[in-house]
Design an enzyme around this catalytic site. Structure first.
Site, PDB file in Angstrom:
ATOM      1  N   ASP A   1       0.816  -1.216   0.000  1.00 61.38           N
ATOM      2  CA  ASP A   1       0.000   0.000   0.000  1.00 61.38           C
ATOM      3  C   ASP A   1       0.847   1.264   0.000  1.00 61.38           C
ATOM      4  O   ASP A   1       0.340   2.356   0.260  1.00 61.38           O
ATOM      5  CB  ASP A   1      -0.947   0.008   1.207  1.00 61.38           C
ATOM      6  CG  ASP A   1      -0.185  -0.027   2.536  1.00 61.38           C
ATOM      7  OD1 ASP A   1       1.021  -0.321   2.519  1.00 61.38           O
ATOM      8  OD2 ASP A   1      -0.817   0.229   3.573  1.00 61.38           O
TER       9      ASP A   1
ATOM     10  N   GLU B   1       9.723  -2.459  13.454  1.00 63.15           N
ATOM     11  CA  GLU B   1      10.950  -1.943  12.841  1.00 63.15           C
ATOM     12  C   GLU B   1      12.071  -1.812  13.867  1.00 63.15           C
ATOM     13  O   GLU B   1      13.223  -2.223  13.615  1.00 63.15           O
ATOM     14  CB  GLU B   1      10.695  -0.575  12.193  1.00 63.15           C
ATOM     15  CG  GLU B   1       9.615  -0.576  11.123  1.00 63.15           C
ATOM     16  CD  GLU B   1       8.234  -0.238  11.658  1.00 63.15           C
ATOM     17  OE1 GLU B   1       7.382   0.204  10.894  1.00 63.15           O
ATOM     18  OE2 GLU B   1       8.033  -0.422  12.890  1.00 63.15           O
TER      19      GLU B   1
END
Length: 480
Positions: free
Chosen positions: A336, A419
């Site tokens: 996306d 992350e």
């Protein structure tokens, strides 16, 4: 009186001398014409048996407009052409690609100085030109399945038993080649006239081929074009899941990746089995890919808190790279997002870890490393949350070799800290080890755009629309 040859040949008879001279001239002319005819026949036979090499174009010198003279000059031109061909019979090796047998043959040569090369070729340094093919898609394989198998064979390490492979044959010959290399730091192309011994890797170099033609007074050589060798491979890990906009987002990302050379797309779905519609979409796009599944563990599916989406998918990709890849760079590219393809060319040359800004993230509008005096001094993000590396998933890439040196590195099942947890698992990792891309983090080349959520499509009235195209379209709609 009956004349005899003895009477005509007398030394004192003038008429006899003229007749004898005429007979001699006639005899010499006959011998000359017969010799010329034999010479012409032998020349034509020689031409038919030994045609010119296909890679050489030789023009005969213009000597005379006479029909006979042109045949007399032809053997001489042939000898001059053969002499030129033998002199330049090994100018530069060539790389031949045959798509029918799916074989790639590369030829390399030992190192030779630039002056020696120019002296052998009779060229000046200004006659060498280069053409960059680094951003051009390989065209040696046409079908989608061949694209996938061709990439695996080119890497020499990635593949599966259910795919075809391409054989790579490497040979070394005592010649010299001109090559063009790309600087990992600056991205500039440099030309050098030396090579290293052949290695059976994905870096495929296309050597130059020179065509020599005769002119009236000198030899003229066409410019030599050298193709850039294959760049290091990229591994794009894309987690996905079933939703109405899934096919649209995979299609958009896939056609972006199609502009990037030497790439393998690892599409990993959060599901228990593969979806034929996803496989069909990936085949239609034509990017070399691996389609796998990695469902989220049940304990995380049942929680009422935020779910760690995409973690099992990305860890599956890391596991795949540890088993199959030996070099290159990995990058987590969500389907996306929006990407400028230049970021892919920059990241493929990193040594350890690289970072860059990502647009459209949180209330700050961007997530980026903070650079001062060329050094990484902090991070700018709308939500720090006690993270050591508050960066977006689209804002960093990791070297495969660097990853394999840390076998325990993986992404944690901790929403919002995926992350940070992965980058922490790559320790030891100092800020000085992090390379800064996108003009030292002064440009935005990736955006966290996020497609608008769409409600599931209502069911098709099959009684009303029976035997229409809507029955086929309905099969392409993705419903959760």
């Amino acid at each position: 009186m009956k004349l005899t040859y003895s009477n005509l040949g007398g030394s004192g008879n003038g008429n006899g001398s003229k007749l004898s001279l005429g007979k001699s001239i006639k005899m010499y002319l006959t011998i000359f014409i017969a010799t010329t005819c034999i010479y012409m026949v032998l020349y034509q036979y020689h031409i038919s048996q030994e045609p010119f090499a296909g890679s050489e174009v030789v023009k005969h010198q213009e000597k005379s407009s006479s029909y006979i003279a042109s045949y007399l000059w032809s053997p001489i031109s042939l000898l001059m052409a053969n002499n030129s061909i033998s002199t330049n019979s090994n100018p530069l090796p060539t790389t031949t690609t045959t798509t029918t047998t799916k074989t790639i043959t590369s030829t390399t040569a030992p190192t030779t100085t630039t002056a020696t090369i120019f002296q052998k070729l009779g060229l000046s340094s200004a006659s060498i030109e280069t053409v960059s093919l680094i951003a051009t898609r390989p065209t040696l394989i046409s079908s989608r399945l061949d694209l996938r198998s061709g990439f695996r064979s080119g890497l020499g390490s990635v593949g599966g038993s259910h795919h075809k492979t391409v054989t790579i044959k490497t040979s070394t010959t005592p010649t010299t080649t001109a090559t063009t290399s790309t600087s990992p730091a600056s991205g500039l192309l440099t030309t050098k006239l030396a090579t290293t011994p052949a290695k059976p890797k994905a870096k495929q170099s296309a050597a130059a081929k020179s065509t020599t033609a005769h002119s009236d007074n000198a030899h003229k050589t066409r410019p030599t074009f050298v193709a850039v060798s294959q760049p290091p491979p990229l591994y794009i890990i894309t987690p996905t899941y079933r939703r109405p906009e899934q096919m649209a987002e995979l299609t958009r990302l896939g056609y972006t990746l199609k502009h990037v050379a030497n790439l393998l797309w690892l599409v990993i779905e959060d599901a228990n089995k593969t979806n034929p519609l996803v496989a069909h979409t990936l085949d239609r796009i034509g990017v070399p890919y691996e389609y796998m599944v990695a469902p989220m563990p049940e304990k995380y599916k049942q929680t009422k808190r935020a779910k760690p989406r995409g973690v099992s998918n990305r860890n599956k990709g890391l596991q795949y790279l540890r088993q199959h890849a030996t070099e290159g760079v990995l990058y987590f590219a969500d389907d996306d997002n929006t990407y400028d393809i230049s970021i892919f060319e920059q990241m493929r040359y990193i040594n350890k870890v690289a970072m860059w800004p990502v647009g459209l993230v949180t209330k700050t509008g961007v997530s980026s490393p903070i650079i001062q005096a060329g050094k990484l001094v902090g991070f700018y993000d709308g939500w720090i949350g006690g993270r050591k590396y508050p960066v977006d998933m689209a804002g960093f890439a990791v070297s495969v070799k660097f990853l394999k040196e840390r076998p325990k590195a993986e992404m944690p099942f901790k929403p919002g800290y995926e992350e940070d947890g992965f980058l922490r698992s790559l320790a030891p990792l100092a800020n000085s080890d992090i390379e800064l891309l996108a003009d030292e983090c002064r440009d935005i080349l990736t955006w966290h755009t996020q497609t608008k959520k769409n409600a599931p499509a209502q069911a098709l009235n099959r009684t009303r629309y029976q035997n229409t195209n809507l029955e086929f379209i309905d099969k392409l709609l993705v419903r959760p």
